[in-house]
Design a protein around this motif. Structure first.
Motif, PDB file in Angstrom:
ATOM      1  N   THR A 271      29.156 -16.651 -12.316  1.00 24.45           N
ATOM      2  CA  THR A 271      29.389 -16.024 -13.616  1.00 24.45           C
ATOM      3  C   THR A 271      30.423 -16.815 -14.402  1.00 24.45           C
ATOM      4  O   THR A 271      31.083 -17.701 -13.870  1.00 24.45           O
ATOM      5  CB  THR A 271      29.917 -14.588 -13.443  1.00 24.45           C
ATOM      6  OG1 THR A 271      31.267 -14.667 -12.979  1.00 24.45           O
ATOM      7  CG2 THR A 271      29.079 -13.806 -12.463  1.00 24.45           C
TER       8      THR A 271
ATOM      9  N   LYS B  39      32.762 -15.801 -10.628  1.00 26.63           N
ATOM     10  CA  LYS B  39      32.391 -14.995  -9.475  1.00 26.63           C
ATOM     11  C   LYS B  39      30.968 -15.343  -9.061  1.00 26.63           C
ATOM     12  O   LYS B  39      30.178 -15.801  -9.876  1.00 26.63           O
ATOM     13  CB  LYS B  39      32.499 -13.519  -9.824  1.00 26.63           C
ATOM     14  CG  LYS B  39      33.943 -13.098  -9.947  1.00 26.63           C
ATOM     15  CD  LYS B  39      34.068 -11.618 -10.186  1.00 26.63           C
ATOM     16  CE  LYS B  39      35.523 -11.243 -10.324  1.00 26.63           C
ATOM     17  NZ  LYS B  39      35.707 -10.013 -11.073  1.00 26.63           N
ATOM     18  N   LEU B  40      30.666 -15.106  -7.804  1.00 24.19           N
ATOM     19  CA  LEU B  40      29.347 -15.484  -7.292  1.00 24.19           C
ATOM     20  C   LEU B  40      28.525 -14.263  -6.908  1.00 24.19           C
ATOM     21  O   LEU B  40      29.013 -13.358  -6.251  1.00 24.19           O
ATOM     22  CB  LEU B  40      29.510 -16.359  -6.055  1.00 24.19           C
ATOM     23  CG  LEU B  40      29.401 -17.856  -6.299  1.00 24.19           C
ATOM     24  CD1 LEU B  40      29.884 -18.607  -5.089  1.00 24.19           C
ATOM     25  CD2 LEU B  40      27.966 -18.253  -6.594  1.00 24.19           C
TER      26      LEU B  40
ATOM     27  N   PRO C  53      14.910 -14.181 -13.172  1.00 23.50           N
ATOM     28  CA  PRO C  53      15.417 -14.931 -14.317  1.00 23.50           C
ATOM     29  C   PRO C  53      16.742 -15.611 -13.974  1.00 23.50           C
ATOM     30  O   PRO C  53      17.678 -14.943 -13.544  1.00 23.50           O
ATOM     31  CB  PRO C  53      15.601 -13.854 -15.396  1.00 23.50           C
ATOM     32  CG  PRO C  53      15.665 -12.565 -14.669  1.00 23.50           C
ATOM     33  CD  PRO C  53      15.012 -12.729 -13.330  1.00 23.50           C
TER      34      PRO C  53
ATOM     35  N   MET D 277      19.406 -16.535 -15.635  1.00 22.27           N
ATOM     36  CA  MET D 277      19.919 -16.294 -16.980  1.00 22.27           C
ATOM     37  C   MET D 277      20.851 -17.407 -17.446  1.00 22.27           C
ATOM     38  O   MET D 277      21.735 -17.828 -16.714  1.00 22.27           O
ATOM     39  CB  MET D 277      20.703 -14.979 -17.000  1.00 22.27           C
ATOM     40  CG  MET D 277      19.999 -13.786 -16.411  1.00 22.27           C
ATOM     41  SD  MET D 277      18.857 -12.999 -17.527  1.00 22.27           S
ATOM     42  CE  MET D 277      19.997 -12.352 -18.719  1.00 22.27           C
ATOM     43  N   ARG D 278      20.662 -17.833 -18.677  1.00 27.99           N
ATOM     44  CA  ARG D 278      21.581 -18.776 -19.307  1.00 27.99           C
ATOM     45  C   ARG D 278      22.734 -17.979 -19.905  1.00 27.99           C
ATOM     46  O   ARG D 278      22.524 -16.872 -20.371  1.00 27.99           O
ATOM     47  CB  ARG D 278      20.878 -19.551 -20.424  1.00 27.99           C
ATOM     48  CG  ARG D 278      19.707 -20.362 -19.939  1.00 27.99           C
ATOM     49  CD  ARG D 278      19.142 -21.169 -21.090  1.00 27.99           C
ATOM     50  NE  ARG D 278      18.030 -22.000 -20.642  1.00 27.99           N
ATOM     51  CZ  ARG D 278      16.740 -21.648 -20.754  1.00 27.99           C
ATOM     52  NH1 ARG D 278      16.409 -20.498 -21.293  1.00 27.99           N
ATOM     53  NH2 ARG D 278      15.796 -22.450 -20.327  1.00 27.99           N
ATOM     54  N   PRO D 279      23.952 -18.489 -19.994  1.00 21.78           N
ATOM     55  CA  PRO D 279      24.393 -19.799 -19.518  1.00 21.78           C
ATOM     56  C   PRO D 279      24.920 -19.770 -18.097  1.00 21.78           C
ATOM     57  O   PRO D 279      25.613 -20.696 -17.701  1.00 21.78           O
ATOM     58  CB  PRO D 279      25.517 -20.113 -20.508  1.00 21.78           C
ATOM     59  CG  PRO D 279      26.122 -18.776 -20.791  1.00 21.78           C
ATOM     60  CD  PRO D 279      25.023 -17.754 -20.665  1.00 21.78           C
ATOM     61  N   ARG D 280      24.624 -18.739 -17.337  1.00 20.74           N
ATOM     62  CA  ARG D 280      25.072 -18.721 -15.949  1.00 20.74           C
ATOM     63  C   ARG D 280      24.562 -19.934 -15.207  1.00 20.74           C
ATOM     64  O   ARG D 280      23.517 -20.479 -15.514  1.00 20.74           O
ATOM     65  CB  ARG D 280      24.505 -17.495 -15.246  1.00 20.74           C
ATOM     66  CG  ARG D 280      25.279 -16.246 -15.438  1.00 20.74           C
ATOM     67  CD  ARG D 280      24.521 -15.091 -14.832  1.00 20.74           C
ATOM     68  NE  ARG D 280      25.197 -13.851 -15.149  1.00 20.74           N
ATOM     69  CZ  ARG D 280      26.087 -13.259 -14.354  1.00 20.74           C
ATOM     70  NH1 ARG D 280      26.389 -13.794 -13.189  1.00 20.74           N
ATOM     71  NH2 ARG D 280      26.673 -12.154 -14.723  1.00 20.74           N
TER      72      ARG D 280
ATOM     73  N   TRP E  69      23.283 -21.457 -11.408  1.00 20.17           N
ATOM     74  CA  TRP E  69      22.594 -20.918 -10.239  1.00 20.17           C
ATOM     75  C   TRP E  69      22.374 -21.999  -9.188  1.00 20.17           C
ATOM     76  O   TRP E  69      22.158 -23.163  -9.536  1.00 20.17           O
ATOM     77  CB  TRP E  69      21.230 -20.357 -10.640  1.00 20.17           C
ATOM     78  CG  TRP E  69      21.302 -19.250 -11.635  1.00 20.17           C
ATOM     79  CD1 TRP E  69      21.331 -19.379 -12.998  1.00 20.17           C
ATOM     80  CD2 TRP E  69      21.374 -17.851 -11.374  1.00 20.17           C
ATOM     81  NE1 TRP E  69      21.405 -18.145 -13.590  1.00 20.17           N
ATOM     82  CE2 TRP E  69      21.431 -17.181 -12.609  1.00 20.17           C
ATOM     83  CE3 TRP E  69      21.373 -17.088 -10.195  1.00 20.17           C
ATOM     84  CZ2 TRP E  69      21.510 -15.797 -12.716  1.00 20.17           C
ATOM     85  CZ3 TRP E  69      21.440 -15.709 -10.305  1.00 20.17           C
ATOM     86  CH2 TRP E  69      21.514 -15.080 -11.557  1.00 20.17           C
TER      87      TRP E  69
END
Lengths: 482, 246
Positions: free
Chosen positions: B160, B164-165, B177, B179-182, B184
């Protein structure tokens, strides 16, 4: 990250932005239109300014993940979204009309209305849970109504999808939710329990019945945790004429341990639609809160601390507690078929301890002649059928509360069975195949029609014996289904 | 674009063919192979030949630790893997070995990094087994999405903005998904030797338009693959584990 707000008249990915409708704690709602979509739409934009709650971002991400994966009449249709790299938004269908919030101005509500609204909301929760999602923020302002009557759940920012990563759980140690409606396990950090939504619905039903919330509106974590050990005042203590069945349903929803609530939203809806069939326990007649000795023990004794399990899958739970309907033909009794039907139903009920059984019989009405409720000997036909239906089920030895009995009066038996299945969210219909007869050849097979049209699984049972074997050998059965 | 990503083929011809056919059926437009083409299984020559063919057609192919061990003897492997590596070296011709030796350790494409093991130091072949390992990999690179293999058990980790993970066990056939801008990190399951209790071959499809990753599982002829391992005289445990998926 873009931070500028939208303005009226602006265009965003083809969505023409209209009036600003609502500024909430985490997001702003705008009216919108789009040339490809009919009617009024809604565009939701998260509040991202400095100093805003970081949960606004995460809950927006969750909604962006979950809403596109939902379908059906109980959720707004997803129409498009933009990510944080440009300008974040979610576009969806706008459901006209108010939420359930204005009902709060009219409390307490009539009992029939409470049951009716509650059943519609339970239907919506059942549809959501079957799509692997727990809502976790069920409250009057998050429930809208379609012009066709279905309850629509909105705002999936705190929701949890069993098959997708849970961004909320990892990010925040404090529980997120709306204080009066949060289930005990949710306060303790469990986000995967579908029955948390039943607790919230129970809180709404309590509020509608009494005009008060069962656990108030605490503002601190210690106040929130009070509901783990302090039971609410029974509704009867606040509204003396609250019927037993309604208090039973409400207090069951408000049980601290999820296992003690209704196994599924569908079973709760069923109870709300059949008050006369609700199994009453000590909850139903409770007049006051538990005494201090009991309460103090619950609060401080280590053996009495509730333990909450993390569930893996909302949909799996729904599948393990189905509503099974068995249609029993009592007009031309066939002992072998009755026995075969009972055996099949008994096996299903033994395999699935959470399942409940609805025993149906159709009392045929004539289309033209005016029916009387009394037969030639002056007996009440409806009552007589009910007695026979219970007699059929008696060898199953199901405890009270696991089986309900319904005599449906109808012209067309197949339609009556199908209608009952649709309205009550039945998961599985079990019925016998009508024996070979002139009647069946003329009228067609009821089981064939039910099997073809049913919204759920249908098991058609046949007796295997000398008579059945003989019937199977006659050539005309070859192309007659069931 | 739909990208099929396969990892840890381990010379299992039956599983490799089943995954390629499935990827084709699901409309994959591009192919990435995250290494360990050989080792453990009985069809190394065929697996390398097929991989060369795919590389010539545009597939990205990376080197894994077993590919390295098939070219030259190296330590640090368990007895079964060592035995299989020795057998594989004998089974491969010089051209196949040259192909494996020339494979890169990592490849970057748009916002994605492909690597066989821990991206922090790919040549050391560390496993990415938990959130801390995932964090080390993500901290070491710029790419928004890191895709690796080596562990043989599918897993997904998300980072995040607050560092955080999120860790998550992907559900088969459900599009997740990214998700952007996260950022992965996805650990793929194995094509040729799954170890998460499901014997079906694993691969993943990444849809770059929607930024969605889906793990697929494909049943294949486990009995034939296991029989070939026994017939080749490789350790029995390598044959038996295919049916258990452990």
């Amino acid at each position: 990250m873009a931070r500028q707000m939208l303005t009226e008249g602006e265009e965003l990915d083809g969505f023409r932005i209209g009036a600003r409708l609502h500024v909430g704690g985490m997001a702003v709602l705008w009216e919108a239109t789009h040339p490809d979509h009919d009617g009024a739409l809604l565009v939701k934009v998260p509040r991202l300014a400095e100093g805003e709650d970081p949960a606004a971002i995460v809950s927006f991400e969750m909604e962006q993940m979950i809403l596109p994966r939902l379908s059906g009449p109980h959720v707004p249709r997803f129409l498009g979204a933009g990510g944080f790299e440009v300008r974040p938004y979610i576009a969806m269908e706008r459901i006209p009309g108010p939420s359930l919030l204005p009902l709060i101005e009219q409390l307490p509500l009539p009992f029939a209305q409470i049951a009716e609204v509650g059943a519609r909301v339970a239907d919506a929760l059942d549809a959501l849970h079957r799509q692997h999602v727990v809502h976790l923020d069920v409250k009057p302002s998050n429930i809208l109504t379609r012009p066709t009557g279905e309850a629509v759940l909105v705002d999936f920012g705190l929701s949890r999808h069993a098959q997708l990563p849970d961004l909320m759980e990892e990010e925040f140690r404090l529980p997120y939710g709306t204080a009066p409606y949060m289930a005990p396990e949710q306060i303790m950090g469990v986000r995967s329990e579908p029955r948390s939504d039943l607790f919230a619905l129970g809180t709404m039903l309590y509020f509608f019945t009494t005009g008060e919330r069962p656990h108030g509106d605490p503002q601190r974590l210690s106040g929130l945790k009070r509901r783990l050990w302090r039971d609410p005042k029974p509704p009867k203590a606040l509204r003396r004429d609250c019927p037993d069945w309604l208090q039973e349903i409400i207090l069951r929803c408000l049980e601290v341990l999820p296992e003690r609530r209704h196994p599924t939203a569908a079973q709760l809806a069923y109870d709300l639609r059949h008050p006369d069939q609700v199994k009453l326990t000590a909850r139903a007649r409770k007049q006051k809160q538990d005494g201090w000795a009991k309460t103090i023990q619950r609060r401080f004794h280590p053996d009495h601390q509730p333990k909450f399990a993390r569930r893996s899958n909302a949909a799996e739970q729904a599948a393990s507690a189905p509503i099974v309907a068995v249609a029993v033909d009592l007009s031309a009794p066939d002992p072998a078929l009755h026995e075969a039907l009972r055996t099949t139903v008994g096996q299903i009920m033994a395999t699935l301890p959470g399942a409940r059984l609805a025993c149906l019989n159709v009392l045929r009405q004539n289309r033209i002649a005016l029916d009387t409720t009394l037969d030639e000997a002056g007996n009440n036909k409806h009552l007589q059928r009910l007695v026979e239906l219970k007699h059929w089920a008696q060898p199953l030895a199901l405890p009270e509360g696991r089986a309900t009995f319904h005599v449906l009066e109808a012209v067309d038996p197949a339609n009556a069975i199908l209608e009952h299945a649709r309205v009550n969210g039945v998961d599985h219909i079990v019925m016998g195949a009508r024996a070979q007869s002139l009647k069946r050849r003329v009228l067609g097979s009821v089981s064939a029609e039910v099997a073809a049209e049913a919204p759920c699984s249908v098991t058609v049972v046949r007796a295997r014996g000398a008579a059945a074997e003989a019937a199977a050998r006659t050539p005309e059965t070859a192309d007659t289904p069931f | 674009m739909k990208i099929a990503i396969l990892s840890d083929i381990h010379a299992n011809r039956e599983a490799f063919e089943a995954c390629l056919a499935d990827a084709d059926r699901r409309g994959a437009q591009r192919l990435v192979i995250l290494g360990d083409v050989v080792g453990y299984g009985a069809d190394p020559a065929w697996a390398v030949w097929r991989t060369m063919e795919l590389a010539n057609a545009g597939a990205i192919v990376l080197r894994g630790n077993h590919d390295e061990a098939a070219v030259a003897e190296r330590g640090g492997m368990n007895p079964d893997a060592t035995a299989a590596a020795a057998w594989t070296r004998d089974a491969l011709d010089p051209e196949a070995k040259a192909f494996l030796a020339a494979l890169p350790l990592e490849a970057e494409e748009e916002d994605r990094l492909y690597v066989h093991a821990d991206a922090h130091d790919p040549a050391r072949w560390h496993y990415v087994r938990d959130a801390e390992d995932a964090r080390r990999s993500l901290d070491a690179v710029q790419a928004r999405i890191v895709l690796c293999g080596h562990v043989h058990v599918p897993a997904l980790y998300g980072l995040t903005a607050a560092a955080k993970l999120v860790s998550f066990k992907p559900v088969t056939d459900v599009a997740i998904p990214l998700m952007r801008p996260r950022r992965w990190l996805a650990v793929l399951g194995a094509v040729g030797q799954p170890r998460d209790g499901d014997p079906a071959a694993a691969w993943a499809m990444l849809d770059t338009a929607s930024s969605e990753l889906t793990i697929h599982r494909v049943p294949y002829d486990v009995a034939t693959a296991a029989e070939k391992i026994r017939h080749a005289g490789l350790p029995e445990s390598l044959a038996a584990r295919l049916a258990r998926g452990r």
